[in-house]
Design an enzyme around this catalytic site. Structure first.
Site, short mmCIF file in Angstrom:
data_model
loop_
_atom_site.label_atom_id
_atom_site.label_comp_id
_atom_site.label_asym_id
_atom_site.label_seq_id
_atom_site.Cartn_x
_atom_site.Cartn_y
_atom_site.Cartn_z
N SER A 234 0.46 -1.08 -0.16
CA SER A 234 0.15 0.20 -0.12
C SER A 234 0.82 1.48 -0.10
O SER A 234 1.53 1.62 -0.53
CB SER A 234 -0.92 0.02 0.93
OG SER A 234 -1.87 0.67 0.78
N LYS A 238 4.31 1.69 -2.29
CA LYS A 238 4.03 3.41 -3.29
C LYS A 238 5.86 3.52 -2.57
O LYS A 238 6.55 3.96 -3.65
CB LYS A 238 3.75 3.94 -3.27
CG LYS A 238 2.31 4.14 -2.30
CD LYS A 238 1.02 5.75 -2.45
CE LYS A 238 -0.04 5.23 -1.79
NZ LYS A 238 -0.91 4.80 -2.23
N HIS A 375 -7.45 -5.66 0.31
CA HIS A 375 -5.98 -4.88 0.25
C HIS A 375 -6.15 -5.58 1.47
O HIS A 375 -5.81 -5.30 2.71
CB HIS A 375 -6.97 -3.68 0.57
CG HIS A 375 -5.53 -2.26 0.36
ND1 HIS A 375 -4.80 -1.64 -0.88
CD2 HIS A 375 -5.49 -1.89 1.09
CE1 HIS A 375 -4.28 -1.16 -0.21
NE2 HIS A 375 -4.15 -1.22 1.07
C1 GTR Z 1 -5.32 3.98 1.96
C2 GTR Z 1 -4.97 5.84 0.53
C3 GTR Z 1 -4.00 4.38 -0.19
C4 GTR Z 1 -3.22 3.14 0.29
C5 GTR Z 1 -3.72 2.83 1.22
C6 GTR Z 1 -2.81 2.47 2.88
O1 GTR Z 1 -5.89 5.19 3.01
O2 GTR Z 1 -6.01 6.02 -0.15
O3 GTR Z 1 -3.36 5.12 -1.19
O4 GTR Z 1 -1.69 4.04 0.48
O5 GTR Z 1 -4.18 3.82 2.78
O6 GTR Z 1 -1.47 3.07 3.32
O7 GTR Z 1 -3.70 0.82 2.86
#
Ligand code: GTR
Length: 397
Positions: A234, A238, A375
């Protein structure tokens, strides 16, 4: 300064492929015809990403690390692994490393990855101190005893060990707390000036921290710093991509569900958009990135070119079916459109031409899978990363 263009509160994210604006992706190979020309083109792309998106590291002055506590080693997992917790200091901050490595390993390849909530969540072991730093999504933003091992399902520690790899992890908040604090905390406190519009946000800061940990690993006889796979999930995916782009010493790069600002094509505007991410997380990217809120077509690059910056090194992009916020198809397309760079350099790139079926990975020098579920990082994900890393870092098929 650059005006911060806020998005309307009621702007709904789009998930409909038929509503994607028409777009043209910039060509990573624009103006070049041979492998010999790639390094100069690569440098240009890297500089554009640094200046317009992640931000440059302001100075090398604080790069030096020192060992604060050499730590002691103890056996875990019934003796087949050794756990070690050295503490290193970077820009006045203590980085508490948790290393788990095959017992008696010499020059083992390793996975290096930040964790989200502290080392004590990775393994349930009373000898791992709770982080004293700010943590997200916890009462009072404090680490808790009861969270020992709470993230263990996201870390296939035993499988990593059984396959001959070491795992090196640390809490990302050791480097910089993940909060919009005006760049006053974390390593930023050591830097005299607030970042300029083309200087680092937190993702670039975390990526810089990973490179400094790699510097340290170069002093560790049990670990082979030339075979370190940098992995992240996540926002930390990045981060692993930006770390791998900047620092070619990372031998392999893994992006797990990194989405917008990571592996997903920005111009598709599916799920999380540039405007949304800049609004929700103003500290992640440099201020120049605000220019591209609802204005993705002006980006001099797109995220396939971030993937291409890893070439010819192996890179893995992973999606999850239910993780629509991260735009799985956009992540696949970035991997696919990085392939011409790999081919120019004589590598396979991503074997799949079309998006692979769920739970059916495609692995060349670029790997990609979309797994079932949401996720997260799962056993399935690690199984693929280990297989991919064995092939590329251990010469095993
Ligand atoms: C979310 C964000 C994503 C991702 C995620 C995470 O809120 O919108 O870009 O980075 O968090 O890191 O779990």
């Amino acid at each position: 300064g650059v005006a911060h263009i806020a998005i309307a509160q009621d702007a709904k994210p789009n998930y409909d492929e038929s509503k994607i604006p028409a777009y043209t992706l910039p060509d990573p190979l624009a103006g070049i015809e041979s492998a010999a020309q790639w390094p100069a083109r690569r440098k240009q792309i890297l500089e554009q990403f640094a200046a317009e998106m992640f931000g440059k590291v302001p100075t090398d002055k604080f790069n030096a690390i020192s060992v604060k506590d050499a730590g002691t080693r103890k056996q875990v997992l019934g003796g087949k692994a050794t756990m070690w917790q050295p503490v290193i200091t970077l820009a006045g901050r203590d980085l508490n490393l948790l290393v788990v490595m095959p017992t008696d390993s010499q020059q083992a390849p390793a996975f290096l990855a930040y964790n989200f909530h502290g080392n004590h969540t990775v393994l349930d072991d009373a000898d791992i101190p709770l982080t004293k730093n700010w943590v997200r999504s916890k009462p009072d933003n404090r680490a808790r005893e009861e969270d020992r091992g709470s993230a263990a399902s996201r870390w296939a520690v035993e499988k990593i060990i059984d396959n001959g790899f070491a795992l090196v992890t640390l809490y990302y908040g050791d480097v910089d707390p993940d909060v919009d604090d005006g760049f006053e905390n974390g390593v930023h406190a050591a830097f005299p000036d607030k970042p300029a519009a083309d200087q680092w946000g937190s993702i670039a800061t975390w990526a810089w921290g990973l490179s400094r940990v790699l510097d340290f690993l170069g002093t560790v006889p049990e670990i082979d710093e030339t075979r370190v796979a940098v992995m992240g999930h996540s926002r930390l995916g990045k981060t692993s991509l930006w770390a791998g782009a900047n620092d070619e010493r990372f031998a392999l790069v893994i992006s797990n569900n990194s989405g917008c600002g990571g592996a997903a094509i920005s111009r598709r505007r599916i799920g999380e958009s540039v405007a949304r991410i800049n609004t929700s997380f103003p500290h992640w990217f440099c201020d120049n990135f605000l220019k591209y809120n609802d204005n993705e077509s002006q980006l001099p690059f797109d995220q396939h070119m971030l993937i291409a910056l890893m070439a010819p090194r192996p890179v893995y992009v992973a999606s999850a079916v239910e993780d629509t916020w991260a735009d799985p198809r956009g992540e696949f397309l970035a991997a696919k459109h990085a392939t011409p760079v790999y081919e120019l350099l004589g590598r396979e790139g991503l074997p799949a031409d079309e998006m692979p079926a769920v739970d059916e990975p495609s692995q060349g020098s670029i790997g990609y899978h979309i797994r079932s579920g949401g996720h997260s990082v799962t056993e399935f994900d690690w199984t693929q990363y280990i297989k991919f890393a064995k092939r590329h870092l251990m010469n095993e098929q």
